[in-house]
Design an enzyme around this catalytic site. Structure first.
Site, PDB file in Angstrom:
ATOM      1  N   ASP A 149      21.141  14.661 -25.345  1.00 34.53           N
ATOM      2  CA  ASP A 149      22.220  13.770 -25.785  1.00 34.53           C
ATOM      3  C   ASP A 149      22.441  12.520 -24.930  1.00 34.53           C
ATOM      4  O   ASP A 149      22.333  12.546 -23.708  1.00 34.53           O
ATOM      5  CB  ASP A 149      23.546  14.542 -25.804  1.00 34.53           C
ATOM      6  N   ASP A 173      20.354  20.626 -36.283  1.00 36.75           N
ATOM      7  CA  ASP A 173      20.380  20.646 -34.828  1.00 36.75           C
ATOM      8  C   ASP A 173      19.960  22.024 -34.293  1.00 36.75           C
ATOM      9  O   ASP A 173      20.608  23.036 -34.590  1.00 36.75           O
ATOM     10  CB  ASP A 173      21.815  20.296 -34.397  1.00 36.75           C
TER      11      ASP A 173
HETATM   12  C1  GLA Z   1      24.105  18.596 -29.902  1.00 33.16           C
HETATM   13  C2  GLA Z   1      23.592  17.294 -30.516  1.00 33.16           C
HETATM   14  C3  GLA Z   1      24.727  16.281 -30.563  1.00 33.16           C
HETATM   15  C4  GLA Z   1      25.893  16.833 -31.372  1.00 33.16           C
HETATM   16  C5  GLA Z   1      26.321  18.175 -30.801  1.00 33.16           C
HETATM   17  C6  GLA Z   1      27.346  18.854 -31.709  1.00 33.16           C
HETATM   18  O1  GLA Z   1      24.458  18.440 -28.576  1.00 33.16           O
HETATM   19  O2  GLA Z   1      22.509  16.798 -29.784  1.00 33.16           O
HETATM   20  O3  GLA Z   1      24.279  15.065 -31.120  1.00 33.16           O
HETATM   21  O4  GLA Z   1      25.479  16.973 -32.711  1.00 33.16           O
HETATM   22  O5  GLA Z   1      25.227  19.060 -30.648  1.00 33.16           O
HETATM   23  O6  GLA Z   1      27.717  20.113 -31.247  1.00 33.16           O
END
Ligand code: GLA
Length: 360
Positions: free
Chosen positions: A184, A116
């Site tokens: 997200d 990520d």
């Molecule tokens: C980002 C990702 C999410 C999750 C969070 C965890 O926002 O897009 O899917 O993994 O980090 O902190």
């Protein structure tokens, strides 16, 4: 297909939650329906030791033992990190420790890594030239891809950088099998529907082993109606999306189970051709998506994103399937007979009709 801890447990997830999720995948029949990955998302990380080796925090006493437990259930073990110095939840990232971390994951029996972007964006900000900025990011993802390969253990590589810089163009080159296409998801119809629809132009980038990822499922998390969750599952299946459940599997309603485990819908998602649906029609709040399936069949989704129920007329021959065919409604479990021409089916507000059309 599998399950991920983030959407329900967020930053409070524990070893016990992961083990319960693994147990529930087996007892509910989800594993046998295809959900095999058990993915620990952000906040498992502790500190690095004097040699730079990453250790889990107190909520995860023994990662190797957790991996063994997951494997003993016939499931696969997924983990999460970032190319930046910190993860999105500000836990330890993998920057400057890529090879070391990949080896640690392999020693724990990890089968999947979600990587990520998070604080790597701060590293990128320091570079004024946009092309060089992109290169920094691609290099960082390439580095972990190579480190995973060098372990000799097959570890599915899942990119999470929110779809920046046309990741679908370069994702396969860095060794990724899937890549997030947006920021997200939220457990809200509007956000879910926007995210799914934003993949309308991306069908040609999906193929077996290379998947656009519209983010994890929210089915069962409680803030959408059953009809909205059916829409969510239908759209993800048409998009050939990775299906990662994100709810508390130990507390599923019969409706959650029915939505997550509808065999025909899963078969649309997992169809061997690996085609992603195309949005073939859109007028106002009504849209039609079609996905080519094996055996000459086509999956057709009719979506109504308005506030009222209606029965739009669909000219199957024109917008969906040239010669029509036998129509099966996969949510109603009903054969609707043969149709070649205009069809008018009621679609509820925020709802869907998901059909399989078989020309035979
Ligand atoms: C980002 C990702 C999410 C999750 C969070 C965890 O926002 O897009 O899917 O993994 O980090 O902190």
């Amino acid at each position: 297909m599998g399950w991920n801890s983030w959407n329900h447990f967020g930053g409070k997830v524990t070893d016990a939650d992961i083990r319960s999720a693994a147990d529930a995948l087996v007892s509910t029949g989800m594993r046998d329906a295809g959900y095999v990955y058990v993915n620990v998302d952000d906040t498992w990380q502790g500190q690095r030791d004097a040699n730079g080796v990453i250790h889990p925090n107190e909520r995860f006493p023994d990662m190797k033992a957790l991996g063994d437990y997951i494997h003993s259930k016939g499931l696969k073990f997924g983990i999460y990190s970032s190319p930046g110095p910190k993860t999105c939840a500000r836990f330890e990232g993998s920057m400057a420790h890529e090879e070391q971390d990949a080896k640690t994951y392999a020693a724990w029996g990890v089968d999947f890594l979600k990587y990520d972007l998070c604080t790597f964006q701060d590293v990128m900000k320091a570079e004024p030239d946009p092309l060089l900025r992109k290169k920094l990011m691609v290099d960082a993802y390439t580095k972990m891809g190579a480190a995973l390969r060098a372990t000799g253990r097959p570890i599915l590589y899942s990119l999470c950088q929110y779809g920046f810089d046309d990741v679908w163009d370069w994702g396969p080159q860095v060794g990724a099998s899937m890549w997030r296409t947006t920021d997200d998801i939220k457990d809200r119809y509007e956000r879910m529907f926007i995210i799914g629809n934003s993949e309308a132009e991306l069908a040609r980038y999906a193929a077996p082993g290379h998947w656009n990822d519209p983010d994890m499922l929210e089915i069962g998390n409680g803030k959408m109606t059953e009809e909205e969750y059916r829409t969510h599952m239908s759209l993800w299946a048409l998009l050939a999306a990775p299906l990662l459940a994100g709810n508390d599997l130990t507390k599923m309603s019969p409706a959650d189970r029915e939505i997550l485990m509808n065999k025909d819908v899963i078969a649309i998602d997992q169809d061997a051709l690996g085609k992603q649906a195309v949005r073939v029609y859109q007028r106002g709040e009504f849209s039609v998506w079609t996905k080519q399936l094996s055996g000459g069949r086509t999956a057709v989704g009719l979506f109504n994103s308005s506030w009222t129920n209606f029965a739009p007329a669909v000219d199957l021959g024109k917008i969906a399937v040239e010669h029509g065919g036998h129509i099966h409604d996969v949510w109603m479990h009903e054969d609707l007979g043969v149709s070649h021409g205009e069809l008018s089916l009621p679609v509820k507000s925020h709802g869907v009709r998901l059909l399989i059309i078989d020309p035979q």
